[in-house]
Write an enzyme that holds these catalytic residues in place. Sequence first.
Site: not given
Length: 185
Positions: A9, A69, A144
């Site tokens: 992430d 992501e 996260d």
Amino acid sequence: MEKIILGIDPGTNIMGYGVIKVVDRKPELVTMGVIDLRKFSDGYLKLGHIFERVTGIIDGYLPDEMAIEAPFLQKNVQTTLKLGRAQGTAIAAAVHHGVPVHEYAPMKIKMAITGNGAASKEQVAGMLQRLLKFDSDALSKFMDATDALGAAYCHYMQMNRPESQVHYKGWKDFVIKNQSRINNK
């Protein structure tokens, strides 16, 4: 067959990572955590640290693939640019080590895990906790880490599944159209 998937992430202050191992098509949590970048005031030093830490994670866990992501458009163009640089640096570390990279939109990750593309971070974390059977003490104070784990889990769900020509409006629509696939235990 065993496969290790690293999820990332991207972030410019906190970058999450999560590693899952898939054995006989069953995923299990290996590790998750964050790379804290807040101590670096220089943006280029942050990028260097991202490269070093992602490289260390790759060297430590030897992932077969990386799922990351995709950054979403921020209101502030400078923020979007910085986030893109952080993502690109993590991708460069993977490519440098010969690890194939797969990118997923945040909405696709949420949909894959919860069935709702607008799910909250807490809903995603809770579902991952149930799916991967880890206790709540393992949840990072930073979402996260679970976001990164979500990217890895989303990729696991996409493996060996060809794109369907059928599109669903949501979880309810999927259930209605797939009654034969539902296990009513």
